[in-house]
Design an enzyme around this catalytic site. Sequence first.
Site, PDB file in Angstrom:
ATOM      1  N   ASP A 460      59.249  28.299  44.290  1.00 29.92           N
ATOM      2  CA  ASP A 460      60.678  29.498  43.543  1.00 29.92           C
ATOM      3  C   ASP A 460      60.642  31.211  44.899  1.00 29.92           C
ATOM      4  O   ASP A 460      60.014  31.248  45.538  1.00 29.92           O
ATOM      5  CB  ASP A 460      59.146  30.140  43.118  1.00 29.92           C
ATOM      6  CG  ASP A 460      59.862  31.228  41.875  1.00 29.92           C
ATOM      7  OD1 ASP A 460      61.074  30.867  41.796  1.00 29.92           O
ATOM      8  OD2 ASP A 460      59.571  32.612  42.211  1.00 29.92           O
ATOM      9  N   GLU A 513      64.042  27.100  46.027  1.00 31.11           N
ATOM     10  CA  GLU A 513      64.896  27.944  45.413  1.00 31.11           C
ATOM     11  C   GLU A 513      65.570  29.012  46.712  1.00 31.11           C
ATOM     12  O   GLU A 513      64.557  30.416  46.798  1.00 31.11           O
ATOM     13  CB  GLU A 513      64.647  28.382  44.402  1.00 31.11           C
ATOM     14  CG  GLU A 513      65.204  29.139  43.158  1.00 31.11           C
ATOM     15  CD  GLU A 513      64.484  30.557  42.458  1.00 31.11           C
ATOM     16  OE1 GLU A 513      65.538  31.167  41.840  1.00 31.11           O
ATOM     17  OE2 GLU A 513      63.700  31.004  43.133  1.00 31.11           O
TER      18      GLU A 513
END
Length: 785
Positions: A460, A513
């Site tokens: 993330d 990401e």
Amino acid sequence: MSAARQPSPPARAEAAAATAPVPAPAAATDPAAAAPAPAPVQESAGPARAPRARLTAAPRGVRPAPALDGEERARLLEGSHHDPHAVLGARTQRGGVAFRVLRPYAKAVTVVAKGLRAELFDDGDGLFSGLLPLTGVPEYRLLVAYGDDEIEIHDPYRFLPALGELDLHLIGEGRHEELWTALGARTMEIDGVAGTRFTVWAPNARGVRVTGDFSYWDSTAYPMRSLGASGVWELFLPGVGEGALYKYDITRPDGSHTLRADPMARAAEVPPATASVVTASRHVWGDARWMATRGALPAHRAPMSVYEVHLASWRPGLSYRQLAEQLPAYVKELGFTHVELMPVAEHPFGGSWGYQVTGFYAPTSRMGGPDDFRFLVDALHQAGIGVIVDWVPAHFPRDEWALAEFDGRPLYEHQDPRRAAHPDWGTLEFDYGRKEVRNFLVANAVYWCEEFHVDGLRVDAVASMLYLDYSRSEGEWSPNEHGGRENLDAVALLQEMNATVYRRCPGVVTVAEESTAWDGVTRPTDAGGLGFGLKWNMGWMHDTLRYASKDPVHRKYHHNDMTFAMVYAFSENYVLPISHDEVVHGKGSLVSKLPGDWWQQRAIHRAYLGFMWAHPGKQLLFMGQEFAQGSEWSEAHGPDWWLLDSSYSAAGDHRGVRELVGDLNRTYTATPALWERDSVPEGFAWVEADAAEDNVFAFLRYAQDGSPLLAVSNFSPVVRHGYRIGVPGQVPHWREVINTDDERYGGSGVRHAEPLRPEPVPAQGRAASLRMTLPPMATVWFRPA
């Protein structure tokens, strides 16, 4: 025991812990062996923790032990002693063996061994001691009296350190790839005695004590020893086993105390409770076949269609084991190859969806224990479904019982406040340049892959890690040593993490990401890249959603939004994500972003999915979007499953979209042209990229053996008859294999029932073409018949 004789709280706690058998002592000459048992110790009146008067007469066979130095005694009692084992336990000295025990609230403490029973002097403040005329330290136990109750326990301070020199060396080097085996709470046997070894890294602490329900949360009894320059503190507690709750009482450099959960805990209490839990795995894996074959193809050359799930709200109220009964079957029915689980590591606030982690090594206890989570992963594997978990090394919350200033000073976070504070989320950023912190994170990535058999990590917020000026204005950040804005420490961490995971865990894929144009995210580390296997294509997502959200009459002005991604499509190995981030915070669900009436919205939704599944890159779709849920996702209630209920008048509309998703997945997986050459230009060719006035797109995908698939999308509400699409002339017939306008999916039913034959009519630069009818707001796939 009758109700009238219930033991005091400390007695109950220690009795529960004292379960290990008494080891048989070695034979020894014992001058006190024949001595009769000492007379009971007379307790002075007053509070339980008040200093007690020393006995004026020694118990038989016991003499006073040398008194503790006043300063040393104070440090021991206040929790700032670095080596409590040097003053507690038993050791030989002139005149025999000196015993010293710290047992708060106890009335009396007696040493027992083979042929020995000797009551110690009460030194006050919970300290008991005595000098016994022995030639060596026996294998002894302690009888501890609380009021009218007496329990028998092992002395924690008679055991040598349970952490080896190699472990300490690797921790000191920041290279312990199995850090979870060295730090945290680990059940084990030492010399036949069962218990738990507690170890914690707290290099700035003046002292550390372990406390828990086994001590009724009184910290005094169990000070830990420092293991030198490693910064690690250790204590083995006999009798403490699985299920015990614990925390660390840390004495900060300024002498104040802080009570902290274990950063390396492998289980935690159900929030909002915050204690760590002693645990050990007993799960027997049944996924050997999956684990042996999952890496047969690298991820970028294998089919990958991902269903993103927030476990706690997919079916609210289900445990991990109940999810294991439902989720694999649902995902398999829809044909997805993988699930991606939003963070499952422990987090205090459910509204963070798991992205503010406090227990990096503990699956959230909201749905069960660690073995229950293993059971779910195992069930998914046995159903042929891969498991990717979201991993969050970018930041952590400031909760005062967790990682923030863990031992009284910045430890896991950066020393520089400008580098420590995350500007967007009110959290703290890790100090990626500190070797122990880097080790904590790298080992954590390996931990999820090895201990829980996960097949991938989606990392993330990578962009927030890579840039020193991320969300910071001028003057709020300082450049790196080369004057740039790149966070070189974060780069090194990500490279080490990826290299270590790929080396240790064959078949695992890491996914970034990363929302910027950072060069080489999926390039191997030995070529200077970050080393990820795949990267989310955020640009494709933003561009195509912008196009789809426009009214059809305006789409010709945004035609480039659908084609621009092919300019850079092969610069990285991409995933096309329609994730949870796109269906929250007022953005609306996928279908609600789209213009027109309900029929048109669903039609564009289906056409968009057909375009997405055919486009180069892997696919990711968030739960609820597979049946065109109209409302935004909320973690409080999850997907609107009632939309599929047959009693709902429009249920067929939603079931039709779900049926399309299943057919897209099955056709995709069975068509190598759609995934074999995802990351190379040879796998793709535009047929029609410039029909802006028509809202039409067409392209070819090619498998390794050259077999093609033709995808044609018409994003206008007009049926286009006799539309010519150029195709390779060597294919004699093309058969329609997916048509998002099929009546089964809720479409108008404009289809090609029979295969199409190429005609020698040039179109889009090709000598042959198909004359077809394009259904309205639909995507159609053709394969050679």
